[in-house]
Design a protein around this motif. Structure first.
Motif, PDB file in Angstrom:
ATOM      1  N   ARG A  40       2.043   6.868  11.145  1.00 55.66           N
ATOM      2  CA  ARG A  40       1.878   6.058  12.331  1.00 55.66           C
ATOM      3  C   ARG A  40       1.913   4.554  12.058  1.00 55.66           C
ATOM      4  O   ARG A  40       2.637   3.817  12.709  1.00 55.66           O
ATOM      5  CB  ARG A  40       0.580   6.431  13.047  1.00 55.66           C
ATOM      6  N   SER A  41       1.122   4.146  11.124  1.00 57.82           N
ATOM      7  CA  SER A  41       1.038   2.705  10.925  1.00 57.82           C
ATOM      8  C   SER A  41       1.916   2.233   9.763  1.00 57.82           C
ATOM      9  O   SER A  41       1.747   1.138   9.263  1.00 57.82           O
ATOM     10  CB  SER A  41      -0.413   2.309  10.683  1.00 57.82           C
ATOM     11  N   ALA A  42       2.845   3.077   9.359  1.00 57.02           N
ATOM     12  CA  ALA A  42       3.689   2.705   8.223  1.00 57.02           C
ATOM     13  C   ALA A  42       4.677   1.615   8.605  1.00 57.02           C
ATOM     14  O   ALA A  42       5.200   1.591   9.712  1.00 57.02           O
ATOM     15  CB  ALA A  42       4.427   3.924   7.721  1.00 57.02           C
ATOM     16  N   HIS A  43       4.912   0.711   7.664  1.00 58.96           N
ATOM     17  CA  HIS A  43       5.947  -0.307   7.860  1.00 58.96           C
ATOM     18  C   HIS A  43       7.277   0.181   7.306  1.00 58.96           C
ATOM     19  O   HIS A  43       8.320  -0.233   7.759  1.00 58.96           O
ATOM     20  CB  HIS A  43       5.566  -1.603   7.154  1.00 58.96           C
ATOM     21  N   ASN A  76       6.640   4.700  13.818  1.00 57.91           N
ATOM     22  CA  ASN A  76       6.993   3.630  14.723  1.00 57.91           C
ATOM     23  C   ASN A  76       8.520   3.544  14.818  1.00 57.91           C
ATOM     24  O   ASN A  76       9.225   3.794  13.853  1.00 57.91           O
ATOM     25  CB  ASN A  76       6.427   2.335  14.151  1.00 57.91           C
ATOM     26  N   TYR A  85      -0.179   9.765   8.680  1.00 60.59           N
ATOM     27  CA  TYR A  85      -0.003   8.569   7.858  1.00 60.59           C
ATOM     28  C   TYR A  85       1.260   7.799   8.234  1.00 60.59           C
ATOM     29  O   TYR A  85       1.456   6.681   7.823  1.00 60.59           O
ATOM     30  CB  TYR A  85       0.033   8.948   6.373  1.00 60.59           C
ATOM     31  N   GLN A 133       0.888  -1.163   0.000  1.00 57.06           N
ATOM     32  CA  GLN A 133       0.000   0.000   0.000  1.00 57.06           C
ATOM     33  C   GLN A 133       0.922   1.208   0.000  1.00 57.06           C
ATOM     34  O   GLN A 133       1.657   1.418   0.954  1.00 57.06           O
ATOM     35  CB  GLN A 133      -0.757   0.043   1.317  1.00 57.06           C
ATOM     36  N   TRP A 153       1.536   5.060   0.124  1.00 54.59           N
ATOM     37  CA  TRP A 153       0.943   6.362   0.461  1.00 54.59           C
ATOM     38  C   TRP A 153       1.923   7.434   0.042  1.00 54.59           C
ATOM     39  O   TRP A 153       3.038   7.507   0.537  1.00 54.59           O
ATOM     40  CB  TRP A 153       0.663   6.443   1.967  1.00 54.59           C
TER      41      TRP A 153
END
Lengths: 702, 210
Positions: B78-81, B110, B76, B59, B61
């Motif tokens: 925050r939950s990024a890998h 993170n 955006y 995904q 972004w």
């Protein structure tokens, strides 16, 4: 003596009446440049004929003509010669004196295989008269021939000069008596003859020789009964057996059928085209009519009439582009009292600033870099730098805002002037879109006034100045409005964690200019300027409603992708049909708890809850609106306490503010609330089957 | 229903105009859009790649570059890998801003997010302002996991970049899954586990990437 006179005359009349480009081809070889291409079949035939007749002389040719005339055409076709057909106008044949007509036709009985003109010119130059030839060629047979079609040898073109000579002699000798009678009136014109190049020609219809000869005051009009298909009287090569009656009939029927089908199709297409044209004309008429009303009735009495029902209705239909700029200017007004002088000053300052920056950049690239100073919060004039970058990226498909385009400088000036006018706001990406739309409708100065005043409206102020509490209020209000209007889709989105900010930010910042086709954008702006900011949100709902069924069938990825890239095929008619239900006045009976509220009402309520603490955001900057995602499904806890733990019990009274869980994350992030340990988002992405899919080591670390 | 083994969220950040959107378009659609509008807020793209036998869904972004939008785009992170920080090799200021961006990442993303530094537009070799060595040094000094120079225009390293992101995330994920299972099985065997063990395990886990 006479003959030479005749020849001269012939040559003169020729140049007058005939197109005869080539002059000196008397001795040209049989195959010259400009020959038509032949099929191998034809070539073979021609060569065969050539070999057969190469030794013979003129009389043979005449004999052949005669034999052709006297014998059956089919016989001729079956003879060793390739047969070329052409039509002579029947009337002309009759008009001509017996000998005359035939002789006039003979020279033009060109097979079409060779260059006709060159041959003619050679004919004209010939001045020999040969009575014997004349006798031979006496063509009473021609005249008496019932068929207007004459046959000639395809190999004719291959024939030696002698054959050609024959024709000229014939003609000249024929002319002689006429010449004696009335020299002054004599004109010789090639008769109109359409000659098929070859009998079974393929793709050679275009080259039809057609000339006009007017022998002795008799005017032969170009025959119009001749067509290439009409010329082919043989429907198959001569070396094949003839078709049976049955077969021929069948083929005729098939052919007719094909023609019928083609005709039907053509008629249908024509009808459809006519319908579209009608529709187009109707629309144009409508536009013209409304344009007239706007110009003649509404604009002169704008102040009185703008609030009238009729005007508003017409407005809803869309403002004609002719008056759009004018109307927009009037509606937006100039509360800021901007003047042309101020615009001029700002423009100049912007230019100076821009030059300065460009100079600095050039210097820096020579001497080594010195890190760019971060823009101070009060002076964002440096953002002028990014205007240049963005102007070229505005409506790239139009190609008019790009460097070298007609609107490039205008757009840079407008945005630069605005940055100098409001250095506290500076340039914010997406401003280029708004300015571009305005520039497309009006002149630079009115566009600047409209731009500055438009950006002074509450919605725009909130977003362009990044006033987070107000932005939050708008997001929450939209969230509630969305739930009220499209509950099913709302639930679907919430289940898939589709946050409204993902699509709403672009829609609000550019006022749909980037997301929707330009004509649709203009229509939205029309009504937005009539109805104010709630129409932006109504439009957002309208878009979602338009694609509701499709969106309901999609997963997170597709939904977000779709909303980030709305298809260009969206028409204003379709969209406005979906906005229309939202335009009806809400009847608040107050009896049912579920009665619908307008966006304005919702926003007012949300604002009331959010804004009492506005001053606290300003001073502390963070965390006054604490959003605990665990509670958000029940209600948003807006608390005057900084502890999210406390808010649950003490502030149930304001749990009326409901927002979707996913949006609460965004709002919390946006408001820079320090992430509380308890509400730390689990780093787990769920697959569709609900199985938790650990995607990072974060799970362990908590 | 698509089947994929892992789903990763990759966020592209960096100054305005460094070519984030073009990188994403080139990778996802194979085109280099000559006239690309500025991104407002966020743009979203999906692409599935293969790592070994596994299908990995990315995904992507693509965020707005302007500083003004940072408070919006940071949500955006925050939950990024993986976070791909992009600069323009032909634009020194975009490189000078990297520390700012790093600050943002450290603050909002993170802790264990995969950080990748990308110098884009290497096709503009004549106008290059940031040498590759400088970029590499910066990446090494600031704990980036990977450094790469790309060009969305001529497709240099575009696929490599995202393939590398997918590969590294997949490997990390597999490692984590393994450790998680071992951890669980240990827990089950012993019945109890000391807090010290837990802390040690976490520390190991935290160090595994850096």
């Amino acid at each position: 003596m006479k003959t030479s006179n005749l020849a001269e005359l012939a040559a003169r009349t020729k140049s007058e009446d005939c197109v005869s480009p080539k002059q000196d081809n008397i001795h040209s070889p049989p195959f010259r440049k400009g020959h038509f291409r032949r099929s191998s079949y034809e070539s073979a035939k021609i060569q065969l004929d050539h070999i057969k007749y190469s030794g013979r002389r003129g009389p043979l040719y005449v004999g052949r003509v005669n034999s052709l005339n006297s014998c059956d055409l089919n016989e001729a076709a079956r003879s060793t010669q390739t047969v070329v057909t052409f039509n002579l106008d029947r009337d002309r044949d009759r008009e001509c004196s017996t000998s005359f007509a035939s002789i006039e036709t003979v020279p033009t009985m060109d097979s079409g295989l060779g260059s006709v003109c060159s041959k003619r010119s050679s004919l004209d130059r010939r001045s020999q008269t040969s009575n014997s030839h004349f006798e031979c060629c006496s063509t009473s047979d021609f005249d008496s021939h019932s068929s207007p079609r004459l046959c000639d040898d395809a190999g004719f073109v291959e024939e030696e000069e002698e054959d050609v000579e024959l024709h000229s002699r014939n003609r000249d000798s024929k002319l002689k008596p006429n010449n004696q009678q009335d020299q002054s009136k004599r004109r010789i014109v090639l008769p109109a003859l359409n000659i098929a190049k070859t009998l079974f020609s393929r793709n050679r219809q275009s080259e039809i020789t057609s000339k006009l000869w007017r022998p002795n005051n008799r005017i032969f009009k170009e025959s119009n009964c001749i067509s290439t298909t009409g010329l082919i009287f043989e429907n198959r090569p001569s070396n094949l057996p003839a078709k049976s009656e049955e077969e021929a009939a069948k083929h005729r029927a098939l052919y007719q059928e094909l023609i019928e089908q083609a005709k039907k199709k053509e008629a249908k297409e024509a009808k459809e085209q006519k319908r579209l044209r009608e529709l187009q004309r109707k629309m144009e008429d409508q536009v013209a009519a409304s344009c007239k009303i706007w110009v003649e009735q509404i604009l002169p009495k704008w102040a009185e009439i703008k609030t009238s029902k009729k005007c508003k209705e017409l407005w809803w239909q869309g403002i004609p582009s002719l008056v759009r700029g004018k109307v927009w200017s009037l509606v937006i007004g100039n509360d800021l009292n901007l003047t042309p002088d101020l615009y001029e000053i700002c423009c100049n300052r912007a230019k100076m600033k821009l030059e300065e920056i460009n100079k600095m950049r050039a210097e820096r690239s020579i001497s080594n870099p010195i890190g760019g100073a971060p823009p101070s919060p009060t002076n964002r004039e440096n953002t002028i730098d990014s205007i240049q970058l963005d102007v070229g990226r505005t409506f790239p498909h139009l190609g008019i805002f790009q460097e070298g385009g007609p609107y490039y400088d205008l757009l840079i000036n407008l945005l630069g002037a605005y940055v100098c006018y409001r250095p506290d706001i500076g340039y914010v990406q997406s401003m280029s879109f708004i300015a571009a739309v305005l520039l497309l409708q009006m002149d630079p100065y009115p566009a600047f006034v409209a731009f500055a005043n438009l950006l002074n409206r509450p919605l725009q102020v909130s977003f362009f100045r990044l006033k987070k509490p107000q932005m939050t209020a708008y997001f929450i209000a939209f969230d509630q409005f969305f739930e009220q209007e499209l509950p099913e889709l709302y639930a679907h989105f919430d289940a898939h964690d589709v946050r409204s900010d993902i699509y709403l930010i672009e829609w609000i910042y550019t006022m749909f200019a980037k997301s929707l086709p330009l004509d649709v954008t203009c229509r939205i702006w029309d009504v937005y300027l009539r109805d104010d900011e709630d129409f932006i949100f109504k439009t957002a709902i309208g878009i979602l409603r338009t694609f509701e069924q499709h969106l309901l069938s999609l997963e997170f990825d597709e939904i977000v992708h779709f909303l980030c890239h709305i298809p260009d095929s969206l028409t204003s008619v379709e969209l406005f049909a979906n906005i229309e239900p939202l335009m009806k006045p809400y009847i608040n009976t107050g009896e049912t708890a579920k009665c619908k509220r307008s966006f304005v009402q919702i926003l007012a309520e949300v604002n009331e809850r959010v804004h009492p603490y506005h001053h606290l955001y300003a001073t502390e900057g963070i965390s006054m609106l604490t959003l605990d995602p665990n509670l958000c499904t029940n209600g948003l806890s807006s608390s005057n306490s900084t502890s999210s733990g406390l808010s649950t019990s003490t502030h149930t009274s304001i749990s009326g503010i409901k927002i979707s869980r996913s949006l609460s994350f965004f709002l919390r992030d946006m408001l820079k609330s320090p992430p509380a340990a308890s509400s730390e988002q689990s780093f787990t992405l769920k697959k569709e089957n609900g199985m938790p899919m650990s995607s990072s080591s974060c799970n362990l670390s908590n | 229903m698509e089947d994929y083994k892992y789903l990763f969220k990759v966020v592209l950040v960096g100054n305005a105009g460094v070519g984030k959107t073009c990188l994403v378009r080139k990778f996802t659609q194979g085109i280099f859009p000559p006239g690309q509008s500025a991104t407002i807020g966020v743009d979203f793209m999906i692409k599935t790649v293969k790592v070994g036998e596994d299908k990995i869904k990315l995904q992507i972004w693509d965020t707005a570059g302007q500083e003004r939008f940072r408070s919006i785009t940071q949500s955006y992170y925050r939950s990024a890998h993986a976070i791909v920080l992009v600069y323009d090799v032909a634009c020194q200021p975009s490189f000078d801003c990297l520390p700012e961006w790093l600050g943002e990442i450290e603050q909002y993303a993170n802790r264990k997010v995969l950080k990748i530094l990308v110098g884009n537009k290497v096709d503009k070799e004549d106008e290059r302002e940031v040498p590759e060595r400088i970029g590499k040094n910066f990446a090494d000094a600031n704990g980036f996991d990977y450094f790469l120079e790309t060009s969305a225009l001529d497709a240099t390293n575009v696929d490599t970049l995202f393939q590398e992101v997918a590969t590294r995330l997949t490997n990390d994920m597999k490692l984590t899954d393994e450790r998680f299972h071992n951890f669980k099985s240990n827990e089950n065997r012993d019945g109890n586990i000391s807090i010290l063990d837990r802390v040690l395990e976490r520390a190991k886990c935290a160090n595994c990437r850096t």
